[in-house]
Enzyme design. Structure first.
Site, PDB file in Angstrom:
ATOM      1  N   ILE A 445      77.651  38.479 -63.912  1.00  0.00           N
ATOM      2  CA  ILE A 445      76.557  39.445 -64.119  1.00  0.00           C
ATOM      3  C   ILE A 445      75.370  39.174 -63.203  1.00  0.00           C
ATOM      4  O   ILE A 445      74.480  40.000 -63.063  1.00  0.00           O
ATOM      5  CB  ILE A 445      76.145  39.458 -65.611  1.00  0.00           C
ATOM      6  CG1 ILE A 445      77.361  39.781 -66.490  1.00  0.00           C
ATOM      7  CG2 ILE A 445      75.049  40.465 -65.892  1.00  0.00           C
ATOM      8  CD1 ILE A 445      78.083  41.076 -66.145  1.00  0.00           C
ATOM      9  N   GLY A 446      75.324  38.032 -62.566  1.00  0.00           N
ATOM     10  CA  GLY A 446      74.268  37.829 -61.566  1.00  0.00           C
ATOM     11  C   GLY A 446      73.716  36.427 -61.497  1.00  0.00           C
ATOM     12  O   GLY A 446      73.754  35.791 -60.461  1.00  0.00           O
ATOM     13  N   HIS A 708      76.297  33.134 -74.989  1.00  0.00           N
ATOM     14  CA  HIS A 708      75.209  32.625 -75.830  1.00  0.00           C
ATOM     15  C   HIS A 708      75.485  31.244 -76.375  1.00  0.00           C
ATOM     16  O   HIS A 708      74.620  30.629 -76.971  1.00  0.00           O
ATOM     17  CB  HIS A 708      74.940  33.587 -76.992  1.00  0.00           C
ATOM     18  CG  HIS A 708      74.546  34.940 -76.508  1.00  0.00           C
ATOM     19  ND1 HIS A 708      75.452  35.960 -76.361  1.00  0.00           N
ATOM     20  CD2 HIS A 708      73.365  35.432 -76.085  1.00  0.00           C
ATOM     21  CE1 HIS A 708      74.835  37.024 -75.890  1.00  0.00           C
ATOM     22  NE2 HIS A 708      73.570  36.731 -75.708  1.00  0.00           N
TER      23      HIS A 708
HETATM   24  N1  GLN Z   1      71.382  39.934 -63.547  1.00  0.00           N
HETATM   25  C1  GLN Z   1      70.739  39.344 -64.689  1.00  0.00           C
HETATM   26  C2  GLN Z   1      71.355  37.976 -64.939  1.00  0.00           C
HETATM   27  O1  GLN Z   1      72.488  37.794 -64.665  1.00  0.00           O
HETATM   28  C3  GLN Z   1      70.925  40.187 -65.904  1.00  0.00           C
HETATM   29  C4  GLN Z   1      70.282  39.561 -67.104  1.00  0.00           C
HETATM   30  C5  GLN Z   1      70.190  40.464 -68.304  1.00  0.00           C
HETATM   31  O2  GLN Z   1      70.804  41.501 -68.344  1.00  0.00           O
HETATM   32  N2  GLN Z   1      69.442  40.082 -69.280  1.00  0.00           N
HETATM   33  O3  GLN Z   1      70.704  37.094 -65.455  1.00  0.00           O
HETATM   34 ZN    ZN Z   2      72.736  40.959 -70.017  1.00  0.00          ZN
END
Ligand code: GLN
Ligand code: ZN
Length: 766
Positions: A445-446, A708
């Site tokens: 996700i990044g 989490h």
């Molecule tokens: N790109 C962000 C990450 O990976 C997305 C975080 C989020 O959606 N809270 O941390």
């Molecule tokens: Zn997220």
């Protein structure tokens, strides 16, 4: 008529301390470094300080029991004995250990060893969720069908007496019984918590009569649920509750906030209470209806100062609005108040040494709001009014606030700017050709772990102990390692890792015009977690590319595609203090244009995939369903404006940290992102049903790995989840990714978990 003035009231003051004293005391206590006595000393000190401050500022009605060690909803649950059996409480006083176990799980559960799974004897924390539409999170009370209630303690009374001993008469604040049950969760899920009201009321009655006996003249009873959409039986519950409570209670000031009462107004005004507080900042138009329907004897508390935002109030305008109301109803029947508790704003703007004097003169934090309140009770030709008028005028005319180029650009935006050139079907064909990805493409996700080392280097750079060049080399090293590792693991679409970012909103805000940041502007998010939201004070414009350099660096190290990584306009808006001199929709569109420029620059630099995170889109939903359409309309427009400046071949991703999409699936589809990644691992993919039912056309990455917890999922578990996803959606549309970014995790967990995730994807392909 006498020349008496109306009383000014405060509904609640921030509890965390101007120097975050509460956080440090809590953390020291949790770490076993200090005992309950020390924690209580800090708490008592903060309460005294707040009471004295409010008194000194000329507040007539000062609250007590607005203080909480962790959360006021948890306090209420504990006080009425709504304590699930697993916490081991049976009767008598509830210990601090039990209280914190409910808030955070038992301390042994968090042993800090990566990959160490929770074992027997440990207890989970209760769930947490957003307090109405604020960024404060409360602990969700859990009640069973066979729930009984009992008064386990008398915190509101204790604090009332504590203030009295200091010579300060206070108005205790308690959370009302209907709102309490409305916020509670039914264990087992097969009954309405509100059905427990008859059992709860005697406990409230007992508490209220104790307060009365102790001499409290008034009690503020908070029922913000009255601003929500309510059913007939929910409205009936209010009538039932107050019929029981009013006769035994001190005079009740029924407080509502965060919106107008709309169709619940008659219900509220028919209750046998002595006072009624309304939020006239969120719902200014409600005043007329209240004035015409409220009985003459009802004391009206007018919430005219914004308790949710940080702008200096236009005292002259407010006083002008109040004058006829005071004249008509009598000063003794009016109180002047903030719209809600000041819990949601920072404590003192005077601590901000990093903001210039002009900007500071436009701001008002909790302490300044007390001054504004007391000015409102005085004569409108006073000094405070003149100073305010000057500040308001300087803000209205400031070139830092109003940028003609931004307005002109926004005015010229057309529907075409918000639409991709071709439909999804055409785009995806071109993107597939360009990217050549396998079935079940894998990505993340990044963010990658923000290790102690990353934080240490950032802090050193911020202090000036590390040069920009050295910091840059450090970040390059981290980024390059992350790229190498992702290649080793065999991920298909890589990320640069976000090591250079302190926070997904702040990082962008710091590079955009129109944003300011505080040093001490902390606001409680939950428990001991505080945030410093950016302040958007002016028209937003991008000064220069913000992320291109890092993307280029990462892409130069690999043949695999690296995603450009941006935060979306709705999320930036929802996690900031916003302007009160223009609409949220307009500011959001300005941010959209700024991020759009970044999207286009990333494309120019060669990025084939660009992700625009909208973690907070759902959070921004209005409390009333009737207002959803308007919000979703401009929010989706802003996203589309951000995303649509690119060619069909460029793939736009978005990410959202939740998976409740049933009620907003249409809006999600209208965003038209080529790929959306969402959080689904804990729901066993059931929440994908919304996408199936809607026949969602674009591609989806349902999270298969719960980020989490430090637990490392086995590849079999993830294959199983992917199987469940493939039962629900066309497998040609599925991506494989974790639930969210990995910044809070450690490498020791992340590496094996991602190896397992890639194995799972391969198993699905084979
Ligand atoms: N790109 C962000 C990450 O990976 C997305 C975080 C989020 O959606 N809270 O941390
Ligand atoms: Zn997220």
């Amino acid at each position: 008529m006498s020349n008496a003035r109306p009383a000014v009231a405060s509904l609640g003051f921030p509890r965390i301390g101007a120097r975050r004293e509460l956080k440090f005391a809590l953390e020291s206590h949790w770490a076993g470094k200090s005992g309950a006595a020390e924690l209580n000393d800090t708490a008592e000190h903060l309460r005294r300080k707040n009471w004295l401050l409010q008194k000194e500022k000329g507040i007539d009605i000062i609250p007590s029991n607005d203080f909480s060690l962790y959360d006021h909803v948890l306090d209420t649950a504990v006080m009425v004995g709504a304590i699930p059996a697993e916490y081991g409480w049976t009767d008598g006083d509830v210990s601090l250990a039990t209280y914190f176990a409910m808030a955070r799980g038992s301390q042994t559960a968090d042993c800090g060893h990566p990959g160490h799974q929770h074992h027997g004897g440990d207890v989970r924390a209760l769930e947490m969720t957003k307090w109405f539409d604020t960024n404060y999170h409360y602990i969700v009370p859990e009640v069973g069908a066979d729930q009984t209630f009992t008064l386990t303690g008398t915190k509101p009374l204790d604090h009332y007496l504590e203030a009295k001993a200091l010579g300060i008469e206070t108005r205790p604040v308690i959370l009302g019984p209907v709102t309490f049950l409305k916020l509670a969760k039914a264990r087992g899920g097969d009954f309405e918590p509100l059905s427990l009201l008859p059992r709860l009321l005697p406990v409230y009655a007992e508490l209220l009569s104790k307060l009365k006996q102790a001499g409290a003249e008034w009690v503020q009873i908070d029922e913000p649920a009255l601003v929500l959409d309510l059913s007939g039986s929910e409205r009936q519950a209010f009538a039932e509750a107050y019929e029981v409570l009013a006769p035994v209670a001190p005079k009740l000031m029924l407080a509502t906030y965060f919106g107008g009462l709309g169709d619940n107004l008659d219900t509220a005004l028919a209750l046998p209470v002595a006072g009624f507080h309304a939020d006239l900042v969120r719902a200014p138009e409600a005043l007329d209806a209240i004035l015409s329907a409220a009985p003459a004897a009802l004391v009206l508390s007018l919430g005219v100062l914004d308790g949710r935002n940080i702008w200096r109030a236009d005292l002259t305008r407010i006083a002008g609005r109040l004058a006829p109301v005071i004249a008509a109803r009598g000063a003794d029947k009016i109180q002047i108040a903030p719209s809600c508790s000041l819990l949601h704003v920072p404590i003192d703007v005077e601590l901000e040494t990093g903001l210039d004097e002009e900007l500071k003169s436009w701001l008002s934090f909790a302490t300044q709001k007390l001054g504004e309140l007391s000015a409102l009770s005085g004569s409108p030709d006073g000094e405070a009014f003149a100073a305010t008028d000057a500040a308001i005028a300087s803000r209205a005319a400031s070139a830092r606030v109003h940028n003609a180029a931004v307005s002109a650009r926004l005015a010229a935006v057309t529907e075409a700017d918000r639409s991709r050139k071709s439909d999804f079907a055409e785009r995806i064909a071109l993107q597939r050709d360009r990217l050549g990805l396998p079935l079940y493409p894998t990505t993340t996700i990044g963010s990658f772990p923000q290790t102690a080392d990353v934080r240490k280097n950032r802090a050193a750079f911020n202090r000036g102990d590390l040069s920009a060049g050295d910091y840059d080399s450090f970040l390059q090293g981290e980024t390059e390692n992350a790229i190498r590792l992702q290649e080793e693991i065999g991920l298909d679409v890589l990320v640069h890792g976000e090591f250079e970012r302190n926070d997904m909103v702040q990082y962008f805000g710091e590079q955009l015009s129109g944003f300011a940041f505080t040093r001490h502007g902390w606001v409680q998010s939950y428990g001991s977690r505080y945030v410093r939201p950016p302040i958007i004070f002016g028209d937003v414009e991008r000064r220069a590319p913000m992320t291109v350099k890092w993307w280029q660096f990462a892409q130069s190290k690999t043949e695999k595609p690296v995603k450009g990584m941006l935060t979306g306009p709705v999320t930036i808006l929802n996690w900031s203090f916003v302007r009160d001199d223009t609409t949220r929709a307009e500011t959001c569109a300005q941010i959209a244009l700024a991020i759009r420029d970044e999207v286009i620059d990333l494309e120019k630099a060669g990025a084939a995939i660009i992700q625009i995170d909208e973690a907070a889109l759902r959070e921004g939903l209005p409390l009333r369903q009737a207002e959803w359409k308007t919000y979703l309309g401009w929010a989706v427009d802003a996203f589309r404006l951000t995303a649509s400046g690119v060619a069909d071949e460029t793939q736009i991703h978005t990410h959202m940290c939740y998976s409740e999409f049933n009620d907003i699936i249409e809006a999600i589809a209208a965003m038209d992102a080529d790929v959306i990644s969402i959080e689904t691992s804990r729901s066993k993919m059931e929440l994908l049903d919304a996408f199936t039912a809607f026949d969602y056309p674009n591609e989806i990455g349902p999270g298969v790995y719960d980020i989490h917890s430090p637990r490392i999922p086995a590849s079999g578990e993830m294959t199983e989840l992917l199987g469940l996803a493939a039962d629900r959606l066309d497998k040609g549309k599925l991506w494989v990714n974790p639930d969210c970014g990995l910044k809070t995790r450690g490498w020791a967990e992340v590496k094996p978990a991602l190896v397992h995730m890639v194995e799972a994807a391969r198993a699905m392909r084979g």
